[in-house]
Design a protein around this motif. Structure first.
Motif, PDB file in Angstrom:
ATOM      1  N   MET A   1      32.565  26.174  32.548  1.00 28.86           N
ATOM      2  CA  MET A   1      32.821  24.760  32.333  1.00 28.86           C
ATOM      3  C   MET A   1      32.549  23.953  33.596  1.00 28.86           C
ATOM      4  O   MET A   1      32.120  22.802  33.521  1.00 28.86           O
ATOM      5  N   LEU A   2      32.801  24.544  34.769  1.00 31.25           N
ATOM      6  CA  LEU A   2      32.567  23.827  36.020  1.00 31.25           C
ATOM      7  C   LEU A   2      31.096  23.458  36.176  1.00 31.25           C
ATOM      8  O   LEU A   2      30.764  22.367  36.649  1.00 31.25           O
ATOM      9  N   GLU A   3      30.206  24.363  35.788  1.00 25.92           N
ATOM     10  CA  GLU A   3      28.773  24.066  35.881  1.00 25.92           C
ATOM     11  C   GLU A   3      28.411  22.901  34.961  1.00 25.92           C
ATOM     12  O   GLU A   3      27.630  22.014  35.346  1.00 25.92           O
ATOM     13  N   HIS A   4      28.990  22.889  33.765  1.00 27.22           N
ATOM     14  CA  HIS A   4      28.729  21.781  32.839  1.00 27.22           C
ATOM     15  C   HIS A   4      29.235  20.464  33.421  1.00 27.22           C
ATOM     16  O   HIS A   4      28.523  19.442  33.375  1.00 27.22           O
ATOM     17  N   LEU A   5      30.446  20.452  33.966  1.00 31.03           N
ATOM     18  CA  LEU A   5      31.005  19.230  34.521  1.00 31.03           C
ATOM     19  C   LEU A   5      30.199  18.745  35.719  1.00 31.03           C
ATOM     20  O   LEU A   5      30.006  17.537  35.899  1.00 31.03           O
ATOM     21  N   GLU A   6      29.720  19.670  36.539  1.00 31.86           N
ATOM     22  CA  GLU A   6      28.896  19.286  37.672  1.00 31.86           C
ATOM     23  C   GLU A   6      27.621  18.598  37.201  1.00 31.86           C
ATOM     24  O   GLU A   6      27.225  17.553  37.730  1.00 31.86           O
ATOM     25  N   THR A   7      26.974  19.176  36.188  1.00 30.38           N
ATOM     26  CA  THR A   7      25.762  18.567  35.631  1.00 30.38           C
ATOM     27  C   THR A   7      26.064  17.202  35.040  1.00 30.38           C
ATOM     28  O   THR A   7      25.298  16.245  35.218  1.00 30.38           O
ATOM     29  N   LEU A   8      27.190  17.099  34.360  1.00 28.43           N
ATOM     30  CA  LEU A   8      27.590  15.841  33.730  1.00 28.43           C
ATOM     31  C   LEU A   8      27.773  14.743  34.766  1.00 28.43           C
ATOM     32  O   LEU A   8      27.235  13.631  34.625  1.00 28.43           O
ATOM     33  N   PHE A   9      28.514  15.035  35.828  1.00 25.76           N
ATOM     34  CA  PHE A   9      28.836  13.999  36.809  1.00 25.76           C
ATOM     35  C   PHE A   9      27.635  13.629  37.678  1.00 25.76           C
ATOM     36  O   PHE A   9      27.602  12.537  38.256  1.00 25.76           O
ATOM     37  N   LEU A  10      26.646  14.500  37.757  1.00 24.33           N
ATOM     38  CA  LEU A  10      25.436  14.182  38.512  1.00 24.33           C
ATOM     39  C   LEU A  10      24.430  13.390  37.676  1.00 24.33           C
ATOM     40  O   LEU A  10      23.528  12.761  38.221  1.00 24.33           O
ATOM     41  N   ALA A  11      24.581  13.413  36.362  1.00 26.12           N
ATOM     42  CA  ALA A  11      23.641  12.712  35.479  1.00 26.12           C
ATOM     43  C   ALA A  11      23.867  11.206  35.574  1.00 26.12           C
ATOM     44  O   ALA A  11      24.985  10.738  35.777  1.00 26.12           O
ATOM     45  N   ASP A  12      22.787  10.449  35.440  1.00 23.75           N
ATOM     46  CA  ASP A  12      22.908   8.992  35.477  1.00 23.75           C
ATOM     47  C   ASP A  12      22.228   8.333  34.279  1.00 23.75           C
ATOM     48  O   ASP A  12      21.994   7.128  34.268  1.00 23.75           O
ATOM     49  N   ASP A  13      21.922   9.126  33.258  1.00 20.95           N
ATOM     50  CA  ASP A  13      21.287   8.615  32.045  1.00 20.95           C
ATOM     51  C   ASP A  13      22.198   8.904  30.859  1.00 20.95           C
ATOM     52  O   ASP A  13      22.585  10.061  30.624  1.00 20.95           O
ATOM     53  N   ILE A  14      22.548   7.860  30.117  1.00 19.25           N
ATOM     54  CA  ILE A  14      23.500   8.023  29.020  1.00 19.25           C
ATOM     55  C   ILE A  14      22.954   8.962  27.956  1.00 19.25           C
ATOM     56  O   ILE A  14      23.689   9.782  27.393  1.00 19.25           O
ATOM     57  N   GLY A  15      21.667   8.868  27.667  1.00 14.41           N
ATOM     58  CA  GLY A  15      21.074   9.748  26.670  1.00 14.41           C
ATOM     59  C   GLY A  15      21.201  11.211  27.050  1.00 14.41           C
ATOM     60  O   GLY A  15      21.526  12.061  26.205  1.00 14.41           O
ATOM     61  N   ALA A  16      20.962  11.509  28.314  1.00 19.21           N
ATOM     62  CA  ALA A  16      21.067  12.891  28.786  1.00 19.21           C
ATOM     63  C   ALA A  16      22.519  13.373  28.743  1.00 19.21           C
ATOM     64  O   ALA A  16      22.800  14.519  28.375  1.00 19.21           O
TER      65      ALA A  16
ATOM     66  N   ALA B   1      37.074  13.807  27.743  1.00 21.61           N
ATOM     67  CA  ALA B   1      37.550  12.818  28.703  1.00 21.61           C
ATOM     68  C   ALA B   1      36.554  12.640  29.838  1.00 21.61           C
ATOM     69  O   ALA B   1      36.286  11.520  30.290  1.00 21.61           O
ATOM     70  N   ALA B   2      35.977  13.742  30.308  1.00 16.96           N
ATOM     71  CA  ALA B   2      34.980  13.667  31.381  1.00 16.96           C
ATOM     72  C   ALA B   2      33.743  12.917  30.919  1.00 16.96           C
ATOM     73  O   ALA B   2      33.186  12.079  31.653  1.00 16.96           O
TER      74      ALA B   2
END
Length: 249
Positions: free
Chosen positions: A1-16, A166-167
């Motif tokens: 889950m940590l890898e997913h959250l890291e990818t999520l918080f680094l993303a800056d495109d809503i579609g992605a 929530a994230a």
């Protein structure tokens, strides 16, 4: 889950971000999602939804009716989400309306959901410091899963599902997002930012190398785009929509 959250918080495109989240939820058995976020919640869900970000992987035919014909106004879990915070099982719908007479619109909602296999799931409504802001998501279980199956999934993975949603909401709500309304032009945005910094019309004209009349025109057009009456309201609304980024208000 940590890898997913890291990818999520680094993303800056809503579609992605949305695509990433849909993939995560499908792993738990929720293959159809409907997310909405607005900073301008209207009482009783009345008014336009033009200022609302809506993301979904439901069938377009379903969304055309549910959203296009405004059936969501009577949808039980949408109404729950507008007034609540937390997670709620869709068993609430069956329990609350069992044996009660249904108005025609609510009956259409339930019939529509049944036709598209939207019968089991969970809804999450997020908290926000502003009473006018509201974000929520409906997690619909894949066809073949009953509400009892969903309750078992939630009992085992509910905390993880909550954290992931929530994230996702916190990340998306921090980004500017397109709506059905047209956005501000760069000039309109710049003059509003100078107003937000406390500059006068004369100050802005000198800073931008424009006439005062031209600055006034950009402010008037910005108010029209944002559908507000005053420039102060325009600065506030554009900031809430993340069209402006001010150091202070």
């Amino acid at each position: 889950m940590l890898e997913h959250l890291e990818t999520l918080f680094l993303a800056d495109d809503i579609g992605a971000i949305w695509s990433l989240h849909c993939g995560q939820m499908e792993k738990f058995g929720f293959d159809r999602l409907l997310y909405g976020f607005t900073r301008f919640l209207a009482p009783q869900l009345e008014g336009s939804i033009d200022d609302t970000l809506i993301l979904s992987n439901h069938a377009p035919e379903y969304l055309d009716i549910f959203l296009g014909e405004r059936l969501f106004v009577e949808a039980p879990m949408v109404r729950w989400a507008a007034d609540s915070v937390g997670a709620q099982s869709w068993s609430r719908v069956h329990e609350f309306y069992a044996g009660r007479p249904l108005n025609p619109v609510l009956q259409r909602v339930l019939d529509l959901n049944h036709r598209f296999g939207i019968t089991a799931g969970y809804s999450i409504s997020f908290s926000d410091p502003s009473t006018r802001a509201k974000g929520a998501i409906g997690l619909c279980a894949r066809v073949g899963l009953s509400q009892d199956d969903v309750e078992e999934i939630w009992a085992e993975h509910g905390r993880t599902i909550w954290v992931l949603n929530a994230a996702m909401h916190l990340k998306i709500s921090s980004l500017p997002f397109p709506t059905a309304r047209r956005g501000l032009t760069p000039r309109q945005r710049e003059v509003l930012e100078w107003v937000g910094d406390g500059k006068t019309i004369a100050d802005i004209a000198q800073i931008m190398g424009l006439t005062s009349a031209t600055v006034e025109k950009h402010l008037r057009l910005a108010r029209e785009v944002l559908e507000v009456e005053t420039t102060a309201q325009a600065v506030l609304k554009a900031t809430l929509q993340k069209q402006l980024f001010l150091t202070a208000l």
